[in-house]
Each structure stands twice: as structure tokens, then as C-alpha cells.
Design a protein around this motif. Structure first.
Motif, PDB file in Angstrom:
ATOM      1  N   GLN A 151     -67.084-125.086  -6.425  1.00 39.98           N
ATOM      2  CA  GLN A 151     -67.957-126.166  -5.969  1.00 39.98           C
ATOM      3  C   GLN A 151     -68.758-125.750  -4.747  1.00 39.98           C
ATOM      4  O   GLN A 151     -69.919-126.146  -4.589  1.00 39.98           O
ATOM      5  N   THR A 152     -68.173-124.928  -3.878  1.00 37.44           N
ATOM      6  CA  THR A 152     -68.911-124.398  -2.731  1.00 37.44           C
ATOM      7  C   THR A 152     -70.093-123.554  -3.205  1.00 37.44           C
ATOM      8  O   THR A 152     -71.151-123.537  -2.567  1.00 37.44           O
ATOM      9  N   ASP A 153     -69.916-122.864  -4.328  1.00 37.93           N
ATOM     10  CA  ASP A 153     -70.981-122.036  -4.880  1.00 37.93           C
ATOM     11  C   ASP A 153     -72.014-122.846  -5.669  1.00 37.93           C
ATOM     12  O   ASP A 153     -72.965-122.274  -6.200  1.00 37.93           O
ATOM     13  N   GLY A 154     -71.807-124.138  -5.765  1.00 33.06           N
ATOM     14  CA  GLY A 154     -72.771-124.978  -6.465  1.00 33.06           C
ATOM     15  C   GLY A 154     -72.425-125.290  -7.905  1.00 33.06           C
ATOM     16  O   GLY A 154     -73.242-125.864  -8.637  1.00 33.06           O
ATOM     17  N   VAL A 155     -71.214-124.932  -8.321  1.00 36.91           N
ATOM     18  CA  VAL A 155     -70.769-125.254  -9.674  1.00 36.91           C
ATOM     19  C   VAL A 155     -70.309-126.711  -9.719  1.00 36.91           C
ATOM     20  O   VAL A 155     -69.565-127.164  -8.844  1.00 36.91           O
ATOM     21  N   VAL A 156     -70.741-127.435 -10.722  1.00 34.01           N
ATOM     22  CA  VAL A 156     -70.312-128.818 -10.926  1.00 34.01           C
ATOM     23  C   VAL A 156     -69.098-128.818 -11.851  1.00 34.01           C
ATOM     24  O   VAL A 156     -69.097-128.141 -12.885  1.00 34.01           O
ATOM     25  N   ILE A 157     -68.055-129.548 -11.498  1.00 34.46           N
ATOM     26  CA  ILE A 157     -66.867-129.662 -12.342  1.00 34.46           C
ATOM     27  C   ILE A 157     -66.736-131.104 -12.813  1.00 34.46           C
ATOM     28  O   ILE A 157     -66.685-132.030 -12.006  1.00 34.46           O
ATOM     29  N   ARG A 158     -66.713-131.277 -14.121  1.00 35.77           N
ATOM     30  CA  ARG A 158     -66.544-132.605 -14.709  1.00 35.77           C
ATOM     31  C   ARG A 158     -65.234-132.636 -15.476  1.00 35.77           C
ATOM     32  O   ARG A 158     -64.863-131.677 -16.158  1.00 35.77           O
ATOM     33  N   HIS A 159     -64.536-133.746 -15.355  1.00 36.05           N
ATOM     34  CA  HIS A 159     -63.221-133.888 -15.977  1.00 36.05           C
ATOM     35  C   HIS A 159     -63.246-134.942 -17.075  1.00 36.05           C
ATOM     36  O   HIS A 159     -64.201-135.703 -17.205  1.00 36.05           O
ATOM     37  N   ASN A 160     -62.144-134.958 -17.831  1.00 35.66           N
ATOM     38  CA  ASN A 160     -61.924-135.986 -18.856  1.00 35.66           C
ATOM     39  C   ASN A 160     -63.059-136.060 -19.863  1.00 35.66           C
ATOM     40  O   ASN A 160     -63.628-137.113 -20.133  1.00 35.66           O
ATOM     41  N   ALA A 161     -63.366-134.902 -20.448  1.00 31.23           N
ATOM     42  CA  ALA A 161     -64.381-134.864 -21.504  1.00 31.23           C
ATOM     43  C   ALA A 161     -64.114-133.667 -22.412  1.00 31.23           C
ATOM     44  O   ALA A 161     -63.793-132.580 -21.928  1.00 31.23           O
ATOM     45  N   LYS A 162     -64.253-133.870 -23.713  1.00 33.57           N
ATOM     46  CA  LYS A 162     -64.041-132.786 -24.674  1.00 33.57           C
ATOM     47  C   LYS A 162     -65.312-132.564 -25.485  1.00 33.57           C
ATOM     48  O   LYS A 162     -66.073-133.506 -25.753  1.00 33.57           O
ATOM     49  N   PRO A 163     -65.592-131.305 -25.870  1.00 35.91           N
ATOM     50  CA  PRO A 163     -66.817-131.024 -26.632  1.00 35.91           C
ATOM     51  C   PRO A 163     -66.766-131.667 -28.017  1.00 35.91           C
ATOM     52  O   PRO A 163     -65.727-131.636 -28.681  1.00 35.91           O
ATOM     53  N   SER A 164     -67.877-132.243 -28.429  1.00 34.72           N
ATOM     54  CA  SER A 164     -67.917-132.905 -29.736  1.00 34.72           C
ATOM     55  C   SER A 164     -69.010-132.372 -30.651  1.00 34.72           C
ATOM     56  O   SER A 164     -68.903-132.469 -31.875  1.00 34.72           O
ATOM     57  N   ARG A 165     -70.074-131.784 -30.069  1.00 27.57           N
ATOM     58  CA  ARG A 165     -71.171-131.318 -30.917  1.00 27.57           C
ATOM     59  C   ARG A 165     -72.051-130.334 -30.161  1.00 27.57           C
ATOM     60  O   ARG A 165     -72.322-130.528 -28.968  1.00 27.57           O
ATOM     61  N   LEU A 166     -72.485-129.287 -30.869  1.00 24.57           N
ATOM     62  CA  LEU A 166     -73.449-128.344 -30.322  1.00 24.57           C
ATOM     63  C   LEU A 166     -74.829-128.679 -30.867  1.00 24.57           C
ATOM     64  O   LEU A 166     -75.004-128.835 -32.074  1.00 24.57           O
ATOM     65  N   LEU A 167     -75.786-128.810 -29.995  1.00 24.38           N
ATOM     66  CA  LEU A 167     -77.157-129.091 -30.409  1.00 24.38           C
ATOM     67  C   LEU A 167     -77.946-127.794 -30.373  1.00 24.38           C
ATOM     68  O   LEU A 167     -77.850-127.031 -29.394  1.00 24.38           O
ATOM     69  N   THR A 168     -78.712-127.529 -31.410  1.00 23.59           N
ATOM     70  CA  THR A 168     -79.407-126.253 -31.528  1.00 23.59           C
ATOM     71  C   THR A 168     -80.916-126.442 -31.616  1.00 23.59           C
ATOM     72  O   THR A 168     -81.412-127.526 -31.930  1.00 23.59           O
ATOM     73  N   GLU A 169     -81.596-125.357 -31.326  1.00 20.75           N
ATOM     74  CA  GLU A 169     -83.058-125.338 -31.396  1.00 20.75           C
ATOM     75  C   GLU A 169     -83.497-123.907 -31.658  1.00 20.75           C
ATOM     76  O   GLU A 169     -83.112-122.990 -30.926  1.00 20.75           O
ATOM     77  N   ASP A 170     -84.269-123.705 -32.721  1.00 21.96           N
ATOM     78  CA  ASP A 170     -84.760-122.376 -33.093  1.00 21.96           C
ATOM     79  C   ASP A 170     -83.623-121.375 -33.266  1.00 21.96           C
ATOM     80  O   ASP A 170     -83.704-120.216 -32.851  1.00 21.96           O
ATOM     81  N   GLY A 171     -82.532-121.838 -33.858  1.00 19.90           N
ATOM     82  CA  GLY A 171     -81.437-120.934 -34.196  1.00 19.90           C
ATOM     83  C   GLY A 171     -80.507-120.564 -33.063  1.00 19.90           C
ATOM     84  O   GLY A 171     -79.706-119.641 -33.200  1.00 19.90           O
ATOM     85  N   ARG A 172     -80.589-121.266 -31.933  1.00 17.98           N
ATOM     86  CA  ARG A 172     -79.686-120.992 -30.830  1.00 17.98           C
ATOM     87  C   ARG A 172     -79.290-122.296 -30.151  1.00 17.98           C
ATOM     88  O   ARG A 172     -79.907-123.343 -30.372  1.00 17.98           O
ATOM     89  N   VAL A 173     -78.242-122.252 -29.337  1.00 14.42           N
ATOM     90  CA  VAL A 173     -77.757-123.466 -28.690  1.00 14.42           C
ATOM     91  C   VAL A 173     -78.786-123.975 -27.677  1.00 14.42           C
ATOM     92  O   VAL A 173     -79.447-123.188 -26.986  1.00 14.42           O
ATOM     93  N   ALA A 174     -78.952-125.288 -27.629  1.00  8.88           N
ATOM     94  CA  ALA A 174     -79.874-125.906 -26.674  1.00  8.88           C
ATOM     95  C   ALA A 174     -79.162-126.917 -25.778  1.00  8.88           C
ATOM     96  O   ALA A 174     -79.639-127.223 -24.681  1.00  8.88           O
ATOM     97  N   ALA A 175     -78.025-127.437 -26.263  1.00 10.63           N
ATOM     98  CA  ALA A 175     -77.270-128.428 -25.493  1.00 10.63           C
ATOM     99  C   ALA A 175     -75.897-128.592 -26.125  1.00 10.63           C
ATOM    100  O   ALA A 175     -75.652-128.133 -27.250  1.00 10.63           O
ATOM    101  N   ILE A 176     -75.009-129.222 -25.399  1.00  6.42           N
ATOM    102  CA  ILE A 176     -73.687-129.517 -25.928  1.00  6.42           C
ATOM    103  C   ILE A 176     -73.317-130.951 -25.579  1.00  6.42           C
ATOM    104  O   ILE A 176     -73.518-131.403 -24.450  1.00  6.42           O
ATOM    105  N   GLU A 177     -72.804-131.644 -26.561  1.00 11.17           N
ATOM    106  CA  GLU A 177     -72.414-133.056 -26.395  1.00 11.17           C
ATOM    107  C   GLU A 177     -70.913-133.138 -26.150  1.00 11.17           C
ATOM    108  O   GLU A 177     -70.123-132.420 -26.767  1.00 11.17           O
TER     109      GLU A 177
END
Length: 452
Positions: A324-350
Motif C-alpha cells: 500500500q505504501t507503494d501505491g498498490v490497492v488491496i480489496r477484500h471479500n471479492a472473487k473473480p467471476s468473469r474475464l472481459l476481452t477485447e481484440d483477443g486479449r483481456v480488457a477487464a475482470i469482473e
């Protein structure tokens, strides 16, 4: 190239920024600082710090030796229990082990800096004496195969060599060291220290390393059992847990362990590509290491997402604070449910938010999406049991790892195991070293009884 450039790119920082970002995160103590810090120790009888150390180093003794200006003797005290004491001083979560148990932590909230003192002593020995204080016993004529040149395998090999046994280590990688060489953040062990320590360990003699030899691919367990008097399995965990999502194989989704290994072997960090927006799935030390290093390579936004609460994270509080000192955000209580893609590569994660109910993790149905150029999987590694199937007998597993007893014996006669591949409960470098030493002593007793 500007750091805000979208997508995955190399050269996001100026050369001097890379150098500064990957300096030694814990500068060593000088002689005066070490003596002053050593003077803070109460030298407790029945010291709780010793009980908290997986390798049971006599901490009050080695600190007293530093205070009396005997760092070489101090290092010998450390290395007699933990031959990889130099690396463990750099990477051990001392804040949750020996230093958490320190009586000064309880009384003042400021423990003795045991880890830095251990580093001081071992560094003095390695730099000034240049050779280890241990000698190999006369050859017993017994031969032991060690699978894996990581902390467990190296510790086992060294202790077996001390007893006069001939050891051959088979390792899948081109370099020895295991996770110390390939899996630890670069700023924790700069200046090629992992290889210097490997050379130090092997200098005892009687140990041969066969590189590029993976069990199940190049060597079979059954052949090792037939060719050697004993076998020690310390090959770590070769498999990586999957997210279990569709499109997981697409570009932009990567294993954190592989990326850290690539970073550790890079001779020029400016050539290493990194995403502008990085999402890390996981909550252990690997997740924090890849997140912090991504940030230090020039990633603009780095987020670690863990499925449970902060108190359940495998990474220590210190490591979380560092991120967190280095600027990393840590979020808790969430699990990955879906990968969103664009032009054949990952664009976001739900992600789906989670809660714990009666000890079980339950999805709430509430989701959020994080844009990502790179999604790192850091949800643990697994044993690949197929690698052990070259034996006519089946080796028993416990929770997906090799079952061992208190002496690190497996269910196969003549075969011991330790480190991450064994079901010993702790995935720590220092615990792996302890496993290797315990197994080696057990092997020595077994071979001595046969010889008798």
C-alpha cells in the motif's frame, strides 16, 4: 516511454528509476548499528524467539556473540541450524515469527531486529571468511538422490554431505536455488545473493547438481529408488491453480510465479513488459510480490483482490503495508467471476463480492469490474502427482501434498520429502530448510543402521 501509456509495454521508467526501485529493501546494519541493536536483547532463558523459529536457531547466543564482537562465531551458531541463514534473514517474515515472539515486542512494540542481526553475522562470514565453517565427514560410500535444488533440497544435501554421504541433486531449472532464485521479489535479494549462497552451500563438497532434470520427465522415482540408498523429494510445487474462468488462456492472463521468475532472471528491467493496469488475484506473498514489482516497473494502477477478509490473507501485515505504501490497492471479500476481452486479449475482470457464513464463502450477487491490461493469477501452487507415478508403488498424499511423518518419511520405503511439496503445514523458506535438515538426519540414522 511514459508510464501512463495504456496496454502492456516495456521501458516505462527512466534507467535510474529502475535502479532505485529495486535497491535492497532492507539496508544491512553496519558494525556499530549491529552492536547497539544486539545490546537491546534481554538474552532470555527459555527464549520465546527460539521457539518461534522453525529452525530453532539459538537466537540469544548468536546475538550475544555479535555484542561481544564475534560475528564469525555468531554466523556459525546460525548456520549450524540453518545453512541458508543468509537468505532467510532477508526473506523470512520475522515480524510474524521470532520478532513477534520477542519480549520487547510485547513490552514496547519494538522487537529486537533479529532478522537484520542474522543478516549482519552471516554476511560477515560469507564476505570476510569466504568459506563455510563445516567440513565433510569421511565418505560413507552411501549415495542419496535429492530431487529439487531449492531450500529444502539444498539443506538436506548439505547436512547429508556433512555426514559423509554422496549426494546428487536433480533440478528442473538451469540454476539451483528454487524459489530463492526464481520466486522471491528482486528487491529482497539483490546482487545475485541467491547464487552466492548456493555456491557457499555446495562448497562443502560431495554434492553434484544435475540441471534440467525434472522428476517424471527426465528421471523416474522408481529408478532413483533402485539406484540410490535413499531419496529426498524437495521439488516444490510445479502446478499453478487456475481461476476457473472462461478465456483464461487468452493474452493478458498470466501466472504470477512465472512472471516473477522472468523478472528475477532479467538482466535489464527496462526490457520487461508490464501493463499499465494490473490486477492480481490472490492474497499471499506471491500476490504481494508481483503487485509491488509491477508498480515498481512502472504500472500505473495495481490492485490486489482477495476473496476473504484482510485477517485471512497469507501475506503478513508488513507486506500488505509495503504494497500500500507503494501505491498498490488491496480489496477484500471479492472473487473473480468473469474475464472481459477485447481484440483477443483481456480488457477487464469482473468480481463478485463475498461474505463468510458459518465458515463458508458465499457470493452476494453484487459485482464490480476492474479494467486490466494484465491479470495475474496468484492463488497458490499445486503438486503435480503424475511426476511421482514412475514408482510401482503409490506415494500417499495428504491434502494434495506428499504425506510425511515427523521425520519427513513418506509412505514409500527409502523416500523422504520436505518443503512446499510435503504436507508439513508451512510454505516458508525457513520451514523448508528445517524440513531438509530433519529429513537428512533421519536419512543418516537409517543409513547408519543399515551399515551397522
Amino acid at each position: 516511454m511514459p508510464s501512463h501509456l495504456p496496454g502492456i509495454a516495456s521501458g516505462r521508467l527512466a534507467p535510474d528509476e529502475y535502479a532505485a526501485n529495486f535497491l535492497d529493501i532492507h539496508p544491512p546494519l553496519d558494525h556499530h548499528q549491529a552492536v547497539v541493536e544486539a545490546d537491546r536483547c534481554y538474552f532470555c532463558y527459555d527464549a520465546p524467539c527460539v521457539k518461534a523459529c522453525p529452525t530453532s536457531i539459538d537466537i540469544p547466543l548468536f546475538i550475544r556473540q555479535i555484542m561481544t564482537d564475534n560475528p564469525i562465531g555468531s554466523a556459525e551458531t546460525i548456520l549450524s541450524q540453518n545453512i541458508l541463514g543468509g537468505m532467510c534473514a532477508r526473506v523470512c517474515p520475522t515480524e510474524t515469527l521470532c520478532e513477534e515472539a520477542c519480549v520487547r515486542e510485547e513490552a514496547e512494540g519494538k522487537p529486537v531486529k533479529i532478522g537484520l542481526l542474522q543478516r549482519y553475522a552471516t554476511d560477515v562470514l560469507m564476505e570476510e571468511q569466504g568459506e563455510q565453517p563445516f567440513a565433510r565427514a569421511p565418505s560413507t560410500g552411501k549415495r542419496v538422490a535429492v530431487v529439487g535444488a531449492g531450500p529444502a533440497g539444498l539443506a538436506a544435501a548439505h547436512r547429508l554431505a556433512m555426514h559423509g554421504h554422496d549426494v546428487v541433486i536433480y533440478d528442473a531449472r538451469p540454476k539451483a536455488g528454487g524459489l530463492n532464485e526464481y520466486g522471491i521479489a528482486a528487491y529482497k535479494a539483490p546482487d545475485d545473493f541467491a547464487q552466492k549462497e548456493v555456491d557457499f552451500v555446495l562448497s562443502i563438497g560431495g554434492i553434484t547438481v544435475e540441471h534440467g532434470k525434472a522428476i517424471g520427465r527426465d528421471v523416474e522415482l522408481s529408478d532413483l529408488r533402485n539406484s540410490y540408498d535413499a531419496v529426498f523429494l524437495g521439488m516444490g510445487l510445479a502446478g499453478v491453480n487456475a481461476l476457473g474462468l472462461e478465456n483464461e488462456e487468452l493474452a493478458g492472463v498470466a501466472d504470477a510465479v512465472d512472471y516473477i521468475a522472468e523478472l528475477r532472471q532479467a538482466t535489464d528491467l527496462s526490457t520487461l513488459p508490464v501493463g499499465a493496469r494490473v490486477v492480481v488475484v490472490g492474497g499471499g506473498m506471491t500476490a504481494i510480490d508481483v503487485a509491488v514489482q509491477s508498480k515498481r516497473l512502472g504500472a500505473r494502477d495495481v490492485t490486489v483482490v482477495y476473496r476473504r477478509g484482510q485477517e485471512k490473507m497469507g501475506a503478513s501485515g508488513y507486506e500488505q503495508d509495503l504494497a500500500q505504501t507503494d501505491g498498490v490497492v488491496i480489496r477484500h471479500n471479492a472473487k473473480p467471476s468473469r474475464l472481459l476481452t477485447e481484440d483477443g486479449r483481456v480488457a477487464a475482470i469482473e468480481f463478485e463480492e463475498t461474505v463468510e457464513q458459518a465458515g463458508r464463502l458465499v457470493g452476494t450477487g453484487v459485482t464490480f469490474t476492474l479494467p486490466a491490461d494484465t491479470v495475474f493469477k496468484a492463488i497458490g501452487q499445486t503438486l503435480v502427482p503424475a511426476a511421482l507415478n514412475g514408482s510401482a508403488e503409490t506415494i500417499a498424499l495428504d491434502g494434495g501434498k506428499i504425506r510425511v511423518d515427523d521425520e519427513r518419511r513418506t509412505t514409500l520405503p527409502g523416500v523422504w520429502a520436505g518443503g512446499d511439496c510435503a504436507a508439513t503445514g508451512e510454505d516458508l523458506t525457513v520451514a523448508a530448510v528445517a524440513d531438509g535438515r530433519i529429513a537428512a538426519e533421519s536419512i543418516h540414522r537409517a543409513l547408519s543402521s543399515v551399515a551397522a
